[in-house]
Design a protein around this motif. Structure first.
Motif, PDB file in Angstrom:
ATOM      1  N   GLY A 119       0.814  -1.210   0.000  1.00  0.00           N
ATOM      2  CA  GLY A 119       0.000   0.000   0.000  1.00  0.00           C
ATOM      3  C   GLY A 119       0.845   1.256   0.000  1.00  0.00           C
ATOM      4  N   ALA A 120       1.977   1.218   0.723  1.00  0.00           N
ATOM      5  CA  ALA A 120       2.880   2.372   0.732  1.00  0.00           C
ATOM      6  C   ALA A 120       3.457   2.617  -0.653  1.00  0.00           C
ATOM      7  CB  ALA A 120       4.005   2.146   1.742  1.00  0.00           C
ATOM      8  N   LEU A 121       3.709   1.548  -1.388  1.00  0.00           N
ATOM      9  CA  LEU A 121       4.238   1.681  -2.750  1.00  0.00           C
ATOM     10  C   LEU A 121       3.180   2.203  -3.716  1.00  0.00           C
ATOM     11  CD1 LEU A 121       6.541   0.994  -4.864  1.00  0.00           C
ATOM     12  CD2 LEU A 121       5.305  -1.164  -5.197  1.00  0.00           C
ATOM     13  N   LEU A 122       1.988   1.619  -3.659  1.00  0.00           N
ATOM     14  CA  LEU A 122       0.973   1.873  -4.681  1.00  0.00           C
ATOM     15  C   LEU A 122       0.056   3.045  -4.364  1.00  0.00           C
ATOM     16  CD1 LEU A 122      -0.042  -1.855  -5.246  1.00  0.00           C
ATOM     17  CD2 LEU A 122       1.445  -0.473  -6.708  1.00  0.00           C
ATOM     18  N   GLY A 123      -0.107   3.375  -3.084  1.00  0.00           N
ATOM     19  CA  GLY A 123      -1.073   4.400  -2.721  1.00  0.00           C
ATOM     20  C   GLY A 123      -2.488   3.845  -2.752  1.00  0.00           C
ATOM     21  N   SER A 124      -3.443   4.665  -2.331  1.00  0.00           N
ATOM     22  CA  SER A 124      -4.824   4.196  -2.231  1.00  0.00           C
ATOM     23  C   SER A 124      -5.403   3.800  -3.585  1.00  0.00           C
ATOM     24  CB  SER A 124      -5.703   5.274  -1.590  1.00  0.00           C
ATOM     25  OG  SER A 124      -5.661   6.473  -2.349  1.00  0.00           O
ATOM     26  N   SER A 125      -4.904   4.408  -4.661  1.00  0.00           N
ATOM     27  CA  SER A 125      -5.426   4.072  -5.992  1.00  0.00           C
ATOM     28  C   SER A 125      -5.054   2.660  -6.411  1.00  0.00           C
ATOM     29  CB  SER A 125      -4.905   5.070  -7.033  1.00  0.00           C
ATOM     30  OG  SER A 125      -3.488   5.017  -7.117  1.00  0.00           O
ATOM     31  N   GLY A 126      -4.063   2.065  -5.739  1.00  0.00           N
ATOM     32  CA  GLY A 126      -3.652   0.713  -6.081  1.00  0.00           C
ATOM     33  C   GLY A 126      -4.359  -0.359  -5.279  1.00  0.00           C
ATOM     34  N   LEU A 127      -5.282   0.040  -4.399  1.00  0.00           N
ATOM     35  CA  LEU A 127      -6.017  -0.927  -3.588  1.00  0.00           C
ATOM     36  C   LEU A 127      -7.299  -1.338  -4.300  1.00  0.00           C
ATOM     37  CD1 LEU A 127      -5.682   0.731  -0.065  1.00  0.00           C
ATOM     38  CD2 LEU A 127      -4.051  -0.706  -1.308  1.00  0.00           C
TER      39      LEU A 127
ATOM     40  N   GLU B 276     -12.689   7.060   9.078  1.00  0.00           N
ATOM     41  CA  GLU B 276     -11.790   7.344  10.197  1.00  0.00           C
ATOM     42  C   GLU B 276     -10.354   6.967   9.855  1.00  0.00           C
ATOM     43  OE1 GLU B 276     -11.086   6.023  14.870  1.00  0.00           O
ATOM     44  OE2 GLU B 276     -12.838   5.301  13.763  1.00  0.00           O
ATOM     45  N   LEU B 277     -10.172   5.818   9.212  1.00  0.00           N
ATOM     46  CA  LEU B 277      -8.825   5.374   8.852  1.00  0.00           C
ATOM     47  C   LEU B 277      -8.187   6.309   7.827  1.00  0.00           C
ATOM     48  CD1 LEU B 277      -9.467   1.532   8.616  1.00  0.00           C
ATOM     49  CD2 LEU B 277      -8.137   2.725  10.362  1.00  0.00           C
ATOM     50  N   GLU B 278      -8.966   6.770   6.860  1.00  0.00           N
ATOM     51  CA  GLU B 278      -8.428   7.690   5.861  1.00  0.00           C
ATOM     52  C   GLU B 278      -8.055   9.024   6.504  1.00  0.00           C
ATOM     53  OE1 GLU B 278     -11.517   7.735   2.915  1.00  0.00           O
ATOM     54  OE2 GLU B 278     -10.544   6.157   1.727  1.00  0.00           O
ATOM     55  N   ARG B 279      -8.853   9.465   7.470  1.00  0.00           N
ATOM     56  CA  ARG B 279      -8.531  10.712   8.168  1.00  0.00           C
ATOM     57  C   ARG B 279      -7.245  10.562   8.963  1.00  0.00           C
ATOM     58  NH1 ARG B 279      -8.880  12.211  13.126  1.00  0.00           N
ATOM     59  NH2 ARG B 279     -10.175  10.429  13.745  1.00  0.00           N
ATOM     60  N   LEU B 280      -7.093   9.435   9.656  1.00  0.00           N
ATOM     61  CA  LEU B 280      -5.877   9.204  10.433  1.00  0.00           C
ATOM     62  C   LEU B 280      -4.649   9.131   9.531  1.00  0.00           C
ATOM     63  CD1 LEU B 280      -7.175   6.544  12.995  1.00  0.00           C
ATOM     64  CD2 LEU B 280      -6.534   8.914  13.483  1.00  0.00           C
ATOM     65  N   ALA B 281      -4.791   8.474   8.388  1.00  0.00           N
ATOM     66  CA  ALA B 281      -3.669   8.377   7.449  1.00  0.00           C
ATOM     67  C   ALA B 281      -3.281   9.760   6.932  1.00  0.00           C
ATOM     68  CB  ALA B 281      -4.041   7.464   6.287  1.00  0.00           C
ATOM     69  N   SER B 282      -4.283  10.570   6.617  1.00  0.00           N
ATOM     70  CA  SER B 282      -4.012  11.923   6.136  1.00  0.00           C
ATOM     71  C   SER B 282      -3.345  12.762   7.217  1.00  0.00           C
ATOM     72  CB  SER B 282      -5.321  12.585   5.693  1.00  0.00           C
ATOM     73  OG  SER B 282      -5.098  13.910   5.264  1.00  0.00           O
ATOM     74  N   ASP B 283      -3.839  12.662   8.449  1.00  0.00           N
ATOM     75  CA  ASP B 283      -3.248  13.419   9.557  1.00  0.00           C
ATOM     76  C   ASP B 283      -1.794  13.009   9.785  1.00  0.00           C
ATOM     77  OD1 ASP B 283      -5.628  14.707   9.902  1.00  0.00           O
ATOM     78  OD2 ASP B 283      -6.206  13.649  11.735  1.00  0.00           O
ATOM     79  N   LEU B 284      -1.525  11.710   9.691  1.00  0.00           N
ATOM     80  CA  LEU B 284      -0.166  11.217   9.899  1.00  0.00           C
ATOM     81  C   LEU B 284       0.772  11.745   8.819  1.00  0.00           C
ATOM     82  CD1 LEU B 284       1.694   9.384  11.559  1.00  0.00           C
ATOM     83  CD2 LEU B 284       1.040   7.488  10.066  1.00  0.00           C
ATOM     84  N   PHE B 285       0.296  11.755   7.573  1.00  0.00           N
ATOM     85  CA  PHE B 285       1.129  12.261   6.482  1.00  0.00           C
ATOM     86  C   PHE B 285       1.427  13.744   6.670  1.00  0.00           C
ATOM     87  CE2 PHE B 285       1.342  14.480   2.379  1.00  0.00           C
ATOM     88  CZ  PHE B 285       2.523  13.936   1.902  1.00  0.00           C
ATOM     89  N   PHE B 286       0.408  14.524   6.988  1.00  0.00           N
ATOM     90  CA  PHE B 286       0.629  15.959   7.141  1.00  0.00           C
ATOM     91  C   PHE B 286       1.468  16.274   8.375  1.00  0.00           C
ATOM     92  CE2 PHE B 286      -3.010  16.309   4.190  1.00  0.00           C
ATOM     93  CZ  PHE B 286      -2.413  17.142   3.258  1.00  0.00           C
ATOM     94  N   LEU B 287       1.401  15.429   9.400  1.00  0.00           N
ATOM     95  CA  LEU B 287       2.288  15.597  10.545  1.00  0.00           C
ATOM     96  C   LEU B 287       3.737  15.404  10.115  1.00  0.00           C
ATOM     97  CD1 LEU B 287       2.694  15.989  13.583  1.00  0.00           C
ATOM     98  CD2 LEU B 287       2.356  13.524  13.870  1.00  0.00           C
ATOM     99  N   HIS B 288       3.969  14.413   9.258  1.00  0.00           N
ATOM    100  CA  HIS B 288       5.313  14.185   8.712  1.00  0.00           C
ATOM    101  C   HIS B 288       5.790  15.407   7.926  1.00  0.00           C
ATOM    102  CE1 HIS B 288       8.538  12.658   6.198  1.00  0.00           C
ATOM    103  NE2 HIS B 288       7.797  12.844   5.125  1.00  0.00           N
ATOM    104  N   VAL B 289       4.909  15.957   7.089  1.00  0.00           N
ATOM    105  CA  VAL B 289       5.275  17.146   6.306  1.00  0.00           C
ATOM    106  C   VAL B 289       5.604  18.306   7.237  1.00  0.00           C
ATOM    107  CG1 VAL B 289       4.440  18.863   4.652  1.00  0.00           C
ATOM    108  CG2 VAL B 289       3.905  16.445   4.312  1.00  0.00           C
ATOM    109  N   ARG B 290       4.765  18.494   8.248  1.00  0.00           N
ATOM    110  CA  ARG B 290       4.960  19.604   9.185  1.00  0.00           C
ATOM    111  C   ARG B 290       6.314  19.507   9.880  1.00  0.00           C
ATOM    112  NH1 ARG B 290       3.988  21.107  14.534  1.00  0.00           N
ATOM    113  NH2 ARG B 290       2.992  23.136  14.811  1.00  0.00           N
ATOM    114  N   ARG B 291       6.665  18.327  10.340  1.00  0.00           N
ATOM    115  CA  ARG B 291       7.944  18.156  11.029  1.00  0.00           C
ATOM    116  C   ARG B 291       9.114  18.328  10.066  1.00  0.00           C
ATOM    117  NH1 ARG B 291       6.805  12.974  15.059  1.00  0.00           N
ATOM    118  NH2 ARG B 291       5.578  14.130  16.610  1.00  0.00           N
TER     119      ARG B 291
END
Length: 229
Positions: free
Chosen positions: A123-131, A144-159
């Motif tokens: 999933g990390a390789l393909l992204g959601s479009s590959g599921l 809820e899972l998509e929101r958490l995934a998005s929050d985690l990604f943007f937290l990474h960007v922020r840091r």
């Protein structure tokens, strides 16, 4: 089910996360299976794990039966008997999320753990479009899972970008925003803005991106927005 000891869970998460991190920054069309496993072997911190990854490379070159995968790589709950197996199944089926997960789930043993890890790497390789769309439609708590995934990604960007608003340098209510919605998720396509500067930027967005100003508090944003021009 007996809970997994924390030390074992930590070892498993650490080793699996390396593969996930590599997959996340790899273009699916440019995945080189042998280079991928070679990089992971270079980071191996134990002889047992290094030996299993060497076996993964051998199987990628020569192929392996279900019995060989179980006997040589393992299908148990221990990190060294599950993570290498998940990595092998991901690489052996690269580009096909469904085949990766189904094959992992069919191994027996700690199948749910191995399937979740191999699926996570794919999933990390393909992204959601590959599921598989049908799987996503039936996914429990999908929103809820998509929101958490998005929050985690943007937290990474922020840091990664330093945690300060690029207009006023505030650290309060700062979040990451895309410069170009069609520009993908590369870090260079994001800026950090506080809530008030985000609102101000939206009001002047048409002029903001039409031409760069040479002074004022927008300087950092203009420099970043136009450096690719």
């Amino acid at each position: 089910m007996t809970p997994m000891p924390p030390s074992r869970a930590m070892a498993m998460a650490t080793r699996d996360s390396g593969a996930v991190a590599m997959a996340a920054v790899t273009d699916p069309s440019e995945l080189d299976r042998l280079e991928f496993i070679s990089a992971l072997r270079g980071d191996a911190t134990s002889d047992v794990y290094a030996g299993k990854l060497a076996k993964v490379e051998e199987f990628l070159r020569e192929g392996a039966t279900r019995g060989q995968i179980i006997s040589e790589l393992g299908n148990g709950s221990e990190a060294f008997n599950s993570v290498p197996t998940a990595i092998y199944l991901f690489l052996a089926n690269a580009g096909d999320f469904q085949r990766t997960v189904v094959e992992a789930a069919s191994l027996g043993g700690d199948a749910d753990t191995i399937a979740s890890m191999s699926g996570g790497i794919a999933g990390a390789l393909l992204g959601s479009s590959g599921l598989p769309a049908g799987w996503l439609e039936r996914l429990e708590r999908r929103t809820e899972l998509e929101r958490l995934a998005s929050d985690l990604f943007f937290l990474h960007v922020r840091r990664t970008l330093g945690g300060r608003c690029e207009m006023c340098f505030s650290e309060e209510s700062v979040w990451a925003y895309k410069l170009d919605e069609a520009g993908g998720n590369d870090i260079s396509n994001f800026i950090l803005l506080c809530r008030s500067c985000r609102s101000e930027m939206e009001r002047e967005k048409e002029g903001l991106f039409a031409r760069p100003r040479k002074h004022g508090k927008y300087r950092a944003v203009y420099r970043k927005a136009h450096k690719r021009a």
